[in-house]
Design a protein around this motif. Structure first.
Motif, PDB file in Angstrom:
ATOM      1  N   ALA A 147       0.844  -1.202   0.000  1.00 55.20           N
ATOM      2  CA  ALA A 147       0.000   0.000   0.000  1.00 55.20           C
ATOM      3  C   ALA A 147       0.879   1.252   0.000  1.00 55.20           C
ATOM      4  O   ALA A 147       2.091   1.161   0.174  1.00 55.20           O
ATOM      5  CB  ALA A 147      -0.904  -0.021   1.228  1.00 55.20           C
ATOM      6  N   SER A 148       0.240   2.419  -0.181  1.00 52.67           N
ATOM      7  CA  SER A 148       0.996   3.662  -0.160  1.00 52.67           C
ATOM      8  C   SER A 148       0.739   4.388   1.161  1.00 52.67           C
ATOM      9  O   SER A 148      -0.408   4.701   1.508  1.00 52.67           O
ATOM     10  CB  SER A 148       0.554   4.562  -1.323  1.00 52.67           C
ATOM     11  N   LEU A 194      -7.632   4.407  16.842  1.00 58.05           N
ATOM     12  CA  LEU A 194      -6.675   4.297  15.740  1.00 58.05           C
ATOM     13  C   LEU A 194      -6.789   2.943  15.051  1.00 58.05           C
ATOM     14  O   LEU A 194      -6.875   2.875  13.821  1.00 58.05           O
ATOM     15  CB  LEU A 194      -5.245   4.532  16.262  1.00 58.05           C
ATOM     16  N   SER A 195      -6.826   1.860  15.831  1.00 56.15           N
ATOM     17  CA  SER A 195      -6.883   0.552  15.163  1.00 56.15           C
ATOM     18  C   SER A 195      -8.222   0.378  14.432  1.00 56.15           C
ATOM     19  O   SER A 195      -8.263  -0.179  13.331  1.00 56.15           O
ATOM     20  CB  SER A 195      -6.610  -0.603  16.129  1.00 56.15           C
ATOM     21  N   ASP A 196      -9.311   0.889  15.002  1.00 53.02           N
ATOM     22  CA  ASP A 196     -10.623   0.778  14.330  1.00 53.02           C
ATOM     23  C   ASP A 196     -10.619   1.496  12.980  1.00 53.02           C
ATOM     24  O   ASP A 196     -11.225   1.037  12.019  1.00 53.02           O
ATOM     25  CB  ASP A 196     -11.734   1.383  15.209  1.00 53.02           C
ATOM     26  N   ALA A 197      -9.927   2.644  12.926  1.00 52.86           N
ATOM     27  CA  ALA A 197      -9.887   3.388  11.656  1.00 52.86           C
ATOM     28  C   ALA A 197      -8.894   2.752  10.688  1.00 52.86           C
ATOM     29  O   ALA A 197      -9.130   2.676   9.484  1.00 52.86           O
ATOM     30  CB  ALA A 197      -9.487   4.838  11.930  1.00 52.86           C
ATOM     31  N   LEU A 198      -7.775   2.273  11.245  1.00 53.29           N
ATOM     32  CA  LEU A 198      -6.661   1.838  10.394  1.00 53.29           C
ATOM     33  C   LEU A 198      -6.914   0.492   9.711  1.00 53.29           C
ATOM     34  O   LEU A 198      -6.630   0.333   8.511  1.00 53.29           O
ATOM     35  CB  LEU A 198      -5.393   1.763  11.264  1.00 53.29           C
ATOM     36  N   ILE A 199      -7.445  -0.479  10.460  1.00 54.61           N
ATOM     37  CA  ILE A 199      -7.538  -1.841   9.924  1.00 54.61           C
ATOM     38  C   ILE A 199      -8.336  -1.878   8.603  1.00 54.61           C
ATOM     39  O   ILE A 199      -7.849  -2.419   7.598  1.00 54.61           O
ATOM     40  CB  ILE A 199      -8.086  -2.832  10.988  1.00 54.61           C
ATOM     41  N   LEU A 209      -6.274  -0.418   5.734  1.00 58.25           N
ATOM     42  CA  LEU A 209      -5.171  -1.290   5.294  1.00 58.25           C
ATOM     43  C   LEU A 209      -5.705  -2.460   4.480  1.00 58.25           C
ATOM     44  O   LEU A 209      -5.131  -2.846   3.465  1.00 58.25           O
ATOM     45  CB  LEU A 209      -4.382  -1.811   6.504  1.00 58.25           C
ATOM     46  N   LYS A 210      -6.843  -3.024   4.917  1.00 62.90           N
ATOM     47  CA  LYS A 210      -7.400  -4.195   4.212  1.00 62.90           C
ATOM     48  C   LYS A 210      -7.819  -3.811   2.800  1.00 62.90           C
ATOM     49  O   LYS A 210      -7.571  -4.528   1.840  1.00 62.90           O
ATOM     50  CB  LYS A 210      -8.601  -4.731   4.985  1.00 62.90           C
ATOM     51  N   GLU A 211      -8.430  -2.652   2.712  1.00 61.63           N
ATOM     52  CA  GLU A 211      -8.937  -2.212   1.419  1.00 61.63           C
ATOM     53  C   GLU A 211      -7.792  -1.904   0.454  1.00 61.63           C
ATOM     54  O   GLU A 211      -7.893  -2.130  -0.753  1.00 61.63           O
ATOM     55  CB  GLU A 211      -9.785  -0.955   1.662  1.00 61.63           C
TER      56      GLU A 211
END
Ligand SMILES: Cc1ncc(COP(=O)(O)O)c(C=O)c1O
Length: 476
Positions: free
Chosen positions: A328-329, A368-373, A376-378
């Motif tokens: 990813a970027s 942060l983890s709720d927003a990040l995961i 990242l998956k997408e």
């Protein structure tokens, strides 16, 4: 009620000032009542009081700053401490100005921040550059090797200047580097801007004075919860001239220091003294839990971990996400996080750094983890090899001295004719703000191509006269 004011004289002085009756006919001109003129201006300035006539009498009769600095020196185990309102930038400049005279050589890690380079220009010192070793598996700079410092010490520098921890949390083998320098009675000055939290928990690295360094500079507003631009300069008198440091510090510091940054350094010292171990333990627990939560969604390792590096050579409180592992970027992920209200400390194509400090709560990490995961998956795609960032891989080629280039007559030339010319600018992808080219160095094809690709990948290129990189400022 502040629980710290009894053991923090500057904090106590700040709070007492606002508790007292006063009709000031002194600076600052806002007199803590600018809200009378405009509520917005008042919100900005009415909590401000200076050192002189605020935290202490105009003539510093109470020696409040001195008392607080002594407490900091004792706490960090230093002979000397000063509090700065000008950031590590000022503290670096103050100490570098106190080292020698124009023309003297200093061994400098190329990972040095821009403030060190500007300090060399001010002091007229000549850098002997030391390049960091790069970890093959992660592409991360791991610090200065002993062979590199040995080579630099052969040129008889008057001091060694290191930047520890590096921007990605790695730390050189400091005991070995310090021993090699001290064997030649050369002082080791360490810009530990990002390592203010070190030294007060067994699972965090030692701070650099505990490892024998001669000076520690840190930003109290970075890894510690201090006021913006508050910084601490600590030094030992064995190899350094403390009177000269004092003179340089005063020469370059404002004569009207604001009280809040100074009092915040005192308060943070008191906080570390009373609760440092417990708060550090909480931070380490939260960071480990956060990394485990995000990591559990992916197969390949996506963070840097302490176990990737030799013992004591990585800051376990640092959160470095290796987005290249996910194909990813980092720049695009940063953009998406920003639209979810989350700001990151640094993002380039391959890496994102999140700054976690003693104030973050489990809820903050959960947000942060709720927003990040999902992001990242997408955005996950085929893994990319870790590209060694441009900042870490350039071997500088000296044309003329940095000071001569700084004061030289210059001209702008088109990018396609710049190769081989001497740069008048410092140019650094930012963050980390590490120079890819310094004034006086040759603009090589590697540098020009590398800067262009960094910029095309969305990285901000700082300090160049023409930030579009269509032209470059060179020595005429
Ligand atoms: C290694 C290093 N040293 C010094 C500085 C300057 O610190 P300050 O912003 O406190 O002046 C920075 C800023 O990012 C830095 O990364």
């Amino acid at each position: 009620m502040s629980g710290l004011r009894d053991i923090a004289p500057l904090l106590d002085a700040y709070l007492s000032y606002f508790e007292s009756q006063r009709t000031p006919f002194t600076i600052p001109g806002h007199k803590q009542k600018a809200a009378r003129l405009d509520s917005g201006l008042g919100a900005l300035v009415d909590g401000d009081t200076p050192l002189y006539g605020g935290l202490d009498e105009i003539k510093l009769t109470n020696q409040t700053l001195k008392k607080a600095e002594h407490l900091a020196a004792d706490f960090w185990g230093a002979d000397y401490a000063r509090f700065s309102t000008g950031g590590s930038t000022h503290a670096n400049q103050a100490i570098v100005l106190a080292l020698g005279s124009p023309g003297d050589k200093v061994a400098v890690a190329r990972t040095a921040h821009r403030s060190i380079l500007s300090a060399l220009v001010l002091a007229g010192l000549e850098p002997v550059w030391m390049s960091p070793e790069i970890d093959v598996a992660t592409g991360v700079p791991t610090g200065i090797a002993i062979s590199e410092i040995t080579r630099a010490l052969k040129e008889n520098p008057i001091a060694v200047l290191l930047t520890e921890p590096g921007y990605l949390g790695t730390i050189s083998d400091l005991p070995a580097l310090i021993a090699a320098s001290h064997a030649q009675s050369v002082p080791v000055i360490i810009d530990a801007a990002w390592g203010g939290h070190f030294g007060f928990h067994p699972d965090l690295p030692h701070h650099v004075l505990q490892l024998g360094a001669d000076a520690l500079i840190t930003s109290v507003h970075k890894a510690l919860p201090g006021y913006s631009a508050s910084a601490l300069l600590l030094a030992q008198g064995k190899y350094l001239d403390l009177d000269r440091i004092e003179q340089s510090f005063e020469t370059t510091h404002t004569t009207s220091p604001a009280g809040a940054p100074l009092a915040s350094i005192d308060a943070v010292r008191a906080l570390l003294q009373v609760q440092g171990r417990e708060l550090s333990a909480e931070l380490l627990r939260n960071v480990a839990q956060f990394k485990a939560t995000v990591q559990s969604e992916f197969e390949m390792p996506i963070f840097l971990y302490a176990q990737d590096f030799p013992e004591g050579r990585f800051d376990p409180a640092k959160i470095v996400l290796r987005v290249q592992q996910l194909g990813a970027s980092g720049v695009e992920i940063e953009r998406e996080l920003q639209s979810a209200g989350i700001r990151v400390e640094m993002a380039d194509r391959d890496t994102i750094v999140f700054l976690a400090t003693l104030v973050d709560t489990p809820d903050d990490f959960r947000a942060l983890s709720d927003a990040l995961i999902p992001i990242l998956k997408e955005r996950q795609g085929p893994r990319r090899e870790s590209a060694t960032a441009l900042s870490w891989s350039v071997i500088p080629e000296r044309g003329i001295s940095m000071r001569d280039a700084y004061f030289a007559k210059t001209e702008m030339v088109a990018a396609d004719t710049a190769a081989g010319r001497i740069s008048a600018d410092l140019i650094a992808p930012y963050p980390p703000g590490v120079a890819v080219v310094a004034p006086g160095e040759i603009l090589t094809a590697q540098i020009l191509n590398g800067l262009k690709s960094s910029k095309d990948a969305g990285v901000r290129i700082a300090y160049a006269t023409d930030p579009t990189l269509t032209s470059y400022r060179v020595v005429r």
